[in-house]
Design an enzyme around this catalytic site. Sequence first.
Site, PDB file in Angstrom:
ATOM      1  CG  MET A 154      23.162  42.462  24.810  1.00 34.31           C
ATOM      2  SD  MET A 154      23.597  40.720  24.833  1.00 34.31           S
ATOM      3  CE  MET A 154      22.025  39.968  24.440  1.00 34.31           C
ATOM      4  N   GLY A 155      27.163  43.990  25.758  1.00 35.49           N
ATOM      5  CA  GLY A 155      28.059  44.731  24.867  1.00 35.49           C
ATOM      6  C   GLY A 155      28.509  43.814  23.743  1.00 35.49           C
ATOM      7  NE  ARG A 156      33.615  45.913  22.131  1.00 37.77           N
ATOM      8  CZ  ARG A 156      34.107  47.122  22.412  1.00 37.77           C
ATOM      9  NH1 ARG A 156      34.149  48.053  21.486  1.00 37.77           N
ATOM     10  NH2 ARG A 156      34.572  47.411  23.616  1.00 37.77           N
ATOM     11  CB  ILE A 157      32.099  39.847  25.164  1.00 37.52           C
ATOM     12  CG1 ILE A 157      33.455  40.424  24.717  1.00 37.52           C
ATOM     13  CG2 ILE A 157      32.254  38.368  25.534  1.00 37.52           C
ATOM     14  CD1 ILE A 157      34.508  40.493  25.808  1.00 37.52           C
ATOM     15  CB  THR A 236      34.468  34.970  30.465  1.00 36.66           C
ATOM     16  OG1 THR A 236      33.290  35.582  29.915  1.00 36.66           O
ATOM     17  CG2 THR A 236      34.356  33.461  30.363  1.00 36.66           C
ATOM     18  NE  ARG A 238      39.349  42.873  34.262  1.00 38.34           N
ATOM     19  CZ  ARG A 238      39.619  42.402  33.044  1.00 38.34           C
ATOM     20  NH1 ARG A 238      39.149  41.223  32.674  1.00 38.34           N
ATOM     21  NH2 ARG A 238      40.359  43.097  32.199  1.00 38.34           N
ATOM     22  CD  GLU A 267      42.177  36.948  37.552  1.00 39.24           C
ATOM     23  OE1 GLU A 267      43.107  37.316  36.820  1.00 39.24           O
ATOM     24  OE2 GLU A 267      41.019  36.839  37.155  1.00 39.24           O
ATOM     25  CG  HIS A 285      42.047  36.347  33.349  1.00 35.74           C
ATOM     26  ND1 HIS A 285      42.051  37.438  34.189  1.00 35.74           N
ATOM     27  CD2 HIS A 285      41.500  36.788  32.189  1.00 35.74           C
ATOM     28  CE1 HIS A 285      41.546  38.491  33.561  1.00 35.74           C
ATOM     29  NE2 HIS A 285      41.206  38.111  32.337  1.00 35.74           N
ATOM     30  CB  ALA A 286      42.464  31.078  29.397  1.00 41.54           C
TER      31      ALA A 286
HETATM   32  C1  GLV Z   1      40.926  40.222  29.635  1.00 37.93           C
HETATM   33  O1  GLV Z   1      40.494  39.959  30.697  1.00 37.93           O
HETATM   34  C2  GLV Z   1      40.770  41.489  28.996  1.00 37.93           C
HETATM   35  O2  GLV Z   1      40.188  42.409  29.585  1.00 37.93           O
HETATM   36  O3  GLV Z   1      41.249  41.608  27.865  1.00 37.93           O
END
Ligand code: GLV
Length: 326
Positions: A154-157, A236, A238, A267, A285-286
């Site tokens: 539960m960080g920023r993203i 989304t 790693r 990857e 990886h977008a």
């Molecule tokens: C993308 O995967 C990032 O770490 O910016």
Amino acid sequence: MKPTVFVARPLPGNHLERLAKHARVRVNDTGRDVRKEELAKAIAEADGLISMLVNPLDKSLLRQAPRLKVIANYAVGFDNIDVPAATELGIIVANTPDVLTEATADLAWALLLTASRRIVEGDRLVREGGFRGWHPGLLLGRQLSGKTLGIIGMGRIGTAVARRAAGFGMDVLYTGRRALRPELEEQLRARQTGLEQLLSMSDFISLHAPYTRENHHLIGAEQLRLMKREAILVNTARGALIDERALAEALRQQVIAGAGLDVYEREPQVEPLLLSCDNAVLAPHAGSATWETRSEMAAICVDAVIAALRGDVPRTALNGPLPRRQ
Ligand code: GLV
Ligand code: GLV
């Protein structure tokens, strides 16, 4: 003489023109990633580097860069860089936090909806002429409202994903080093819990933890078995947070219902078994791939390099202040 900065790929926007006022800018314009030897050669003579997340920067490589003062990694994740080695050598490392938070949360949400409502299967059906008219059982998926979303990290993203969940009427369980403020927990209907409990109680699970050695295969066969059979897993963050082979097996045997993946263990290779799973939605990886975000990421990298070359600690530095390298 102006310092030299190597940029490992051309960047969206025109921020490199600003950098060119301060430095001689060398850009890898081969249209492919720089190979390790090419990178070693380029940084042997560089004062600054803008690296990509696909460039491994280990100690042996960094040792070959006697003048390098700063690495600005064009990513929020920095698991491609041996930061302690850089610190030891006096090299500042910076990343691009914040500006990709919303874009990445959007992509996690897009994968969640795409997997739960079987959008890719539906698209294929229509294109291939298989849509023969509406009927009550056509491509049934899973509803989001009233369900529980488990957020690992539960960080920023992770927090930005939780905000979206509130709009869809979902409850949130989360793991993470820090608890949210109680007011925010209440607003987001979020509760901190342990990993096992999150896995067994969530209908949807989304990964937002950084990759570290301790997090390697955080989700393996055993964790997949703890999840509900209807669960949908989204990654989304790693690839190596998940044992990709175990996930492919679990999807094939319907141990869980589906997955939405943007990142992979090796990857650009993808586990072949995953490619044949209709219940996996696969993105390349977008997460941060919007014009706005990719341009802002370039601006932040350029700011970090200019600051470090001036002898200042960049706002986005992950280490430092460090003794100045000559
Ligand atoms: C993308 O995967 C990032 O770490 O910016
Ligand atoms: C569906 O298209 C409906 O009208 O219920």
